[in-house]
Write an enzyme that holds these catalytic residues in place. Structure first.
Site, PDB file in Angstrom:
ATOM      1  N   ASN A 204       0.847  -1.138   0.052  1.00  0.00           N
ATOM      2  CA  ASN A 204       0.052   0.001   0.099  1.00  0.00           C
ATOM      3  C   ASN A 204       0.741   1.215   0.027  1.00  0.00           C
ATOM      4  OD1 ASN A 204       0.866   0.511   2.602  1.00  0.00           O
ATOM      5  ND2 ASN A 204      -1.034  -0.611   3.368  1.00  0.00           N
ATOM      6  N   GLU A 207       3.460   1.581   2.781  1.00  0.00           N
ATOM      7  CA  GLU A 207       4.588   0.501   2.840  1.00  0.00           C
ATOM      8  C   GLU A 207       5.465   0.824   1.609  1.00  0.00           C
ATOM      9  OE1 GLU A 207       1.689  -3.032   4.240  1.00  0.00           O
ATOM     10  OE2 GLU A 207       1.805  -2.649   1.990  1.00  0.00           O
ATOM     11  N   ASP A 279      -6.637  -7.683   0.342  1.00  0.00           N
ATOM     12  CA  ASP A 279      -6.406  -9.200   0.067  1.00  0.00           C
ATOM     13  C   ASP A 279      -7.322  -9.621  -1.009  1.00  0.00           C
ATOM     14  OD1 ASP A 279      -5.057  -9.693   2.733  1.00  0.00           O
ATOM     15  OD2 ASP A 279      -6.949  -9.469   3.814  1.00  0.00           O
TER      16      ASP A 279
END
Length: 494
Positions: A204, A207, A279
């Site tokens: 993301n 990150e 996910d």
């Protein structure tokens, strides 16, 4: 209808997916709140029900299974009550969990949310986060070596809670070198996988910022632009062939080692509904790549699946049928002139930056997709004017179009970069330009502002003209000529 994307989805049931990572139990205590505690100014929630769902890596596995793939889940969790609940959720999702290792020396990872009406009140996290014991680690690696060779694609969902140890990553590296598989990694620390042989890494934005050594300075809040400008560094630090940086409500940016980038777009949804959307994105892009989809098509499918799940409360999945419905995009095609006028007026009133482009888009290829993605990045909304069949015949010849208007319109509508598709009958889109009054008029090819017929009108209406390069070697005419057994030179996109 986007036939290409639907053909990819149709191949999902033939795929075998191996998911590695931290299994979690997502629990929701759902009720109402009408009063505060006496002890502190905290709400009292009268719980009406408890809802359990697959979380973390188990949610990635559940999403791959919902898409129709045959999923095997390799993980470690506790031999405890929460582990029993998680095992029940896995079974309900249709996930093969016989290779999940249960042990009494670990407590099952659990995220328990307290919800009052539509409001998330609190989240309580618990469970073991230390490294695996040597015995369990050895068993995990042995099962990984066995299951890897039986899989078409591998998904790593690493939350940093001790399952993906250095020894596990080393074993995965050896397997990738000896028998490469499409490998998609979602990890809090992607640099750990730099030498593994990752096909697609999915950080993301936060990150990605850590990979770059801290939050990059983003002018005007342009996170997507900041990612594109630092593409080479992100690719180097992950070692991946592709990096898909998710941007929450702003969609995602996909980078590749060929120097190209692609962007998908998302419709805004409340953050409380975003649980597990990452996910879903990871699972979908992995299965799509395993099905042979090019990266831009895999990203479009991942964006569509994520859009499905964020419209619901809680941790959930997107089925293959829901994904097929999402990529059709019927509502994007605007055939009524009055509706076009209404949309344009509404966007102007809201201060939305409208980008307009036009073309025949007879056989949509990679050049078109890249061009449309870059055009959308010039504003907030992209409207595509699409030549009618008769208009295409006048411009291209009596043997065109190859695909009729409805087919061409639905293929364009399936792209997340395209917000609206509007037909026009004339040889030029000047009537549409007058109607829409775009902030930006984008055009691909080797035009100049001086040679573009629509440029004076756009500028007279206060708009800006932006010329975008087309991708060399990608041309509808060339594709048609190759099919017919002859060659032809490239022409501009559109």
């Amino acid at each position: 209808m986007s036939t290409d994307l639907l053909n990819v989805v149709a191949r999902f049931p033939s795929l075998r997916v191996l998911v590695l990572g931290e299994a979690m139990l997502d629990s929701y205590l759902v009720g109402t709140s009408t009063r505060l505690c006496r002890e502190a100014p905290a709400p009292i929630v009268d719980v009406a029900e408890r809802v359990d769902a697959c979380g973390g890596a188990s949610n990635a596995a559940a999403n791959a299974r919902a898409l129709g793939a045959d999923v095997t889940f390799l993980t470690v969790f506790g031999d405890d009550d929460d582990g029993d609940r998680l095992l029940g959720c896995l079974g309900h999702a249709g996930i093969r969990a016989e290779h999940a290792i249960r042990t009494r020396d670990r407590a099952t990872l659990t995220k328990q949310r307290v919800v009052a009406g539509p409001q998330l009140i609190a989240r309580v996290d618990q469970g073991s986060t230390g490294l695996l014991s040597p015995q369990v680690e050895a068993e995990f690696i042995a099962r990984l070596r066995h299951l890897y060779l039986r899989s078409d694609v591998v998904v790593v969902s690493d939350y940093g809670y001790g399952i993906l140890t250095p020894a596990v990553i080393a074993a995965l590296t050896d397997l990738q070198r000896s028998a490469p598989r499409p490998l998609v990694v979602d990890s809090k620390d992607l640099q750990r996988y730099r030498h593994v042989g990752v096909t697609c890494a999915k950080p993301n934005f936060e990150e990605a910022a850590r990979l770059l050594g801290g939050a990059p300075r983003i002018a005007g809040g342009d996170r997507a632009g900041g990612v594109v400008r630092r593409a080479q560094r992100l690719l180097e630090r992950t070692g991946a062939q592709y990096v898909a940086v998710t941007l929450d409500q702003e969609g995602a940016v996909i980078l590749d080692r060929g120097g190209e980038w692609y962007r998908t777009y998302a419709e805004p949804a409340p953050h409380a509904r975003a649980a597990g959307a990452g996910d879903t994105f990871v699972a979908t892009i992995a299965v799509a790549l395993a099905a042979g989809a090019p990266i831009h098509a895999a990203a479009e499918l991942a964006a569509a699946a994520s859009h499905v799940v964020v419209r619901r409360d809680g941790t959930t999945t997107c089925s293959a049928e829901e994904l097929e419905a999402a990529v059709v995009g019927v509502d994007k095609v605007v055939a009524d002139v009055q509706q076009v006028r209404t949309l344009a007026t509404a966007y102007r009133q809201r201060g939305v930056r409208v980008v307009f482009t036009n073309g025949c888009f007879d056989i949509v290829h990679r050049g078109h997709v890249t061009y449309l993605s870059q055009a959308k990045a010039l504003g907030d909304v992209l409207i595509v004017g699409l030549n009618s069949d008769e208009s295409v015949r006048r411009l291209k010849g009596q043997d065109r179009p190859v695909n009729g208007f409805e087919d061409r319109a639905q293929v364009l509508a399936a792209l997340s970069s395209v917000d609206h598709v509007v037909p026009f009958e004339d040889d030029t889109p000047e009537a549409l330009i007058r109607l829409i009054g775009p902030d930006v008029y984008a055009k691909g090819g080797d035009y100049s502002v001086e040679t573009l017929p629509e440029a004076p009108l756009v500028q007279a209406l206060g708009g800006e003209v932006r010329l975008l390069p087309y991708v060399e070697g990608n041309s509808t005419t060339t594709i048609i000529d190759q099919i017919r057994g002859r060659s032809s030179g490239a022409i501009p996109v559109g």
